[in-house]
Design a protein around this motif. Structure first.
Motif, PDB file in Angstrom:
ATOM      1  N   ALA A 236       0.534  -0.968  -0.449  1.00 12.25           N
ATOM      2  CA  ALA A 236      -0.141   0.372  -0.246  1.00 12.25           C
ATOM      3  C   ALA A 236       0.916   1.511   0.824  1.00 12.25           C
ATOM      4  CB  ALA A 236      -1.141   0.520   1.521  1.00 12.25           C
ATOM      5  N   ALA A 237       1.796   1.213   0.514  1.00 12.42           N
ATOM      6  CA  ALA A 237       2.675   2.391   1.051  1.00 12.42           C
ATOM      7  C   ALA A 237       3.893   2.578  -0.624  1.00 12.42           C
ATOM      8  CB  ALA A 237       4.098   2.257   2.087  1.00 12.42           C
ATOM      9  N   TRP A 238       3.314   1.724  -1.449  1.00 13.25           N
ATOM     10  CA  TRP A 238       4.578   2.084  -2.505  1.00 13.25           C
ATOM     11  C   TRP A 238       3.505   2.247  -4.167  1.00 13.25           C
ATOM     12  CZ3 TRP A 238       2.379  -0.599  -7.323  1.00 13.25           C
ATOM     13  CH2 TRP A 238       3.587  -0.739  -8.014  1.00 13.25           C
ATOM     14  N   ALA A 239       1.982   1.819  -3.726  1.00 15.20           N
ATOM     15  CA  ALA A 239       0.942   2.361  -4.213  1.00 15.20           C
ATOM     16  C   ALA A 239       1.025   3.808  -3.816  1.00 15.20           C
ATOM     17  CB  ALA A 239      -0.421   1.645  -4.087  1.00 15.20           C
ATOM     18  N   GLY A 244       1.913  10.516  -5.126  1.00 17.12           N
ATOM     19  CA  GLY A 244       2.024  11.474  -4.914  1.00 17.12           C
ATOM     20  C   GLY A 244       1.402  11.559  -3.322  1.00 17.12           C
ATOM     21  N   ARG A 245       0.622  10.432  -3.214  1.00 14.94           N
ATOM     22  CA  ARG A 245       0.813  10.953  -1.610  1.00 14.94           C
ATOM     23  C   ARG A 245       1.570  10.393  -0.021  1.00 14.94           C
ATOM     24  NH1 ARG A 245      -4.776  10.737  -1.104  1.00 14.94           N
ATOM     25  NH2 ARG A 245      -4.747  11.177   0.773  1.00 14.94           N
ATOM     26  N   GLU A 246       2.801  11.212   0.003  1.00 15.69           N
ATOM     27  CA  GLU A 246       3.626  10.993   0.313  1.00 15.69           C
ATOM     28  C   GLU A 246       3.539  10.959   2.000  1.00 15.69           C
ATOM     29  OE1 GLU A 246       3.614  13.695  -1.402  1.00 15.69           O
ATOM     30  OE2 GLU A 246       4.883  13.599  -2.760  1.00 15.69           O
ATOM     31  N   GLY A 247       2.358  11.519   3.044  1.00 15.91           N
ATOM     32  CA  GLY A 247       2.362  11.712   4.344  1.00 15.91           C
ATOM     33  C   GLY A 247       1.458  10.165   4.192  1.00 15.91           C
TER      34      GLY A 247
END
Length: 335
Positions: A236-239, A244-247
């Motif tokens: 999920a972090a990769w996706a 562009g959802r860095e937070g």
């Protein structure tokens, strides 16, 4: 639940905090040589962790101190058996701290380059060695009936430990890339985002292999939950990072690290250090712990001090929450 069980959980929480926080600044240290294209961009990356890196190491000191006080036999066997890798980690942390402080003390290109090389290697080696060490703890090492480590360095070097080291190295570097994308502006942010995309896939592949091995060889029903959670969070972090959802990506990579640490400790419990010589000589939460009075006093102290430390660190991150870019570093100023 006995107090020694409570302290096993608390020590797991301390290691989780350390790997979550120190993980991204190890990653930034590694990426300072790989991601930045010039001296100003290296300063941007280093400045993203400048106000917080030393506070992150408080978690390591607390974890080691808690282990010494709550489980003295575990501490003694661990630090005597793992003397050389622990010494190398300590030397790296010292060199790294000195490098952060000294690299800008002289306006000389060679001086800065040497300290930047020190930051890179002193970040990369601990990032690898911590994973290898924890893998060896889960796998077990030679321990005799007197709770003494009876092996040598060769017993610590094996495929499982090497894969564990590769896991933390890649995951911490991915965590650092996501943090860099979260904390920077301009071209370096775009490069950090692209680096995170590649590192995320590598981290997911290595994590899948290592965690599957851990679950098959040492796991149980509880650890299976954290194995799945770690892999889902990493994916999920990769996706979300690619969108562009860095937070969210940073939070999810932190969840993946926390779930991985939980897997280590759940695979261990009720042992704290298995013996490969004889299972009857395993160090456990019961036979390696301090007395009830010591644990009770420690619990009261931890209940008072821990919220203060967490609150102070949260405040620090809030104060230094803004993004940085090369425009914030107009010249060769000392920082």
């Amino acid at each position: 639940m006995h107090l020694h069980d409570v302290w096993f959980v608390l020590i797991a929480v301390l290691w989780t905090g350390y790997f979550f926080l120190e993980g991204f600044d190890f990653g930034i240290g590694i990426l300072s040589k790989l991601l930045a294209r010039d001296e100003r961009e290296r300063r941007v990356l280093i400045n993203t962790i400048g106000p917080v890196w030393d506070g992150n190491e408080v978690w390591l000191l607390t974890a080691a101190g808690a282990t010494f006080a709550a489980f003295p036999d575990w501490y003694a066997t661990l630090f005597s058996g793992f003397y050389l890798p622990m010494l190398l980690i300590l030397v790296c942390l010292i060199v790294r701290g000195v490098a952060f402080e000294y690299r800008a003390k002289r306006d000389d290109e060679r001086w800065k380059r040497n300290w930047e090389n020190a930051i890179f290697w002193a970040s990369l080696l601990p990032a690898f060695l911590w994973g290898a060490a924890f893998a060896d703890i889960v796998r077990g090492v030679p321990i005799d009936a007197s709770k003494n480590f009876t092996g040598d360095l060769g017993d610590l070097v094996n495929p499982y430990a090497l894969l564990g080291g590769l896991l933390t190295l890649v995951v911490f570097t991915f965590h650092g890339a996501v943090f860099a994308a979260l904390k920077t502006l301009g071209d370096i942010r775009m490069r950090a985002r692209r680096a995170a995309a590649g590192l995320g896939l590598a981290a997911l592949a290595v994590a899948a292999g290592f965690l599957a091995w851990t679950q098959a060889s040492h796991g149980n029903g509880r650890s299976l939950i954290t194995v799945v959670a770690a892999l889902v969070a990493l994916a999920a972090a990769w996706a979300v990072g690619r969108r562009g959802r860095e937070g969210w990506a940073f939070a999810l990579s932190g969840v993946a690290i926390a779930a991985t640490v939980a897997t280590f400790f759940l695979a261990l419990f009720p042992n704290v250090m298995p013996s490969t010589t004889n299972a009857a000589w395993n160090l456990t939460v019961a036979n390696a712990s301090s007395g009830p009075y010591t644990l009770k006093v420690m619990t009261w102290i931890a209940g008072f001090a821990t919220p203060l430390v967490v609150a102070y660190q949260a405040w620090t991150y809030w104060v230094f929450r803004k993004r940085l870019g090369t425009q914030h570093i107009p010249g060769p100023a000392v920082h």
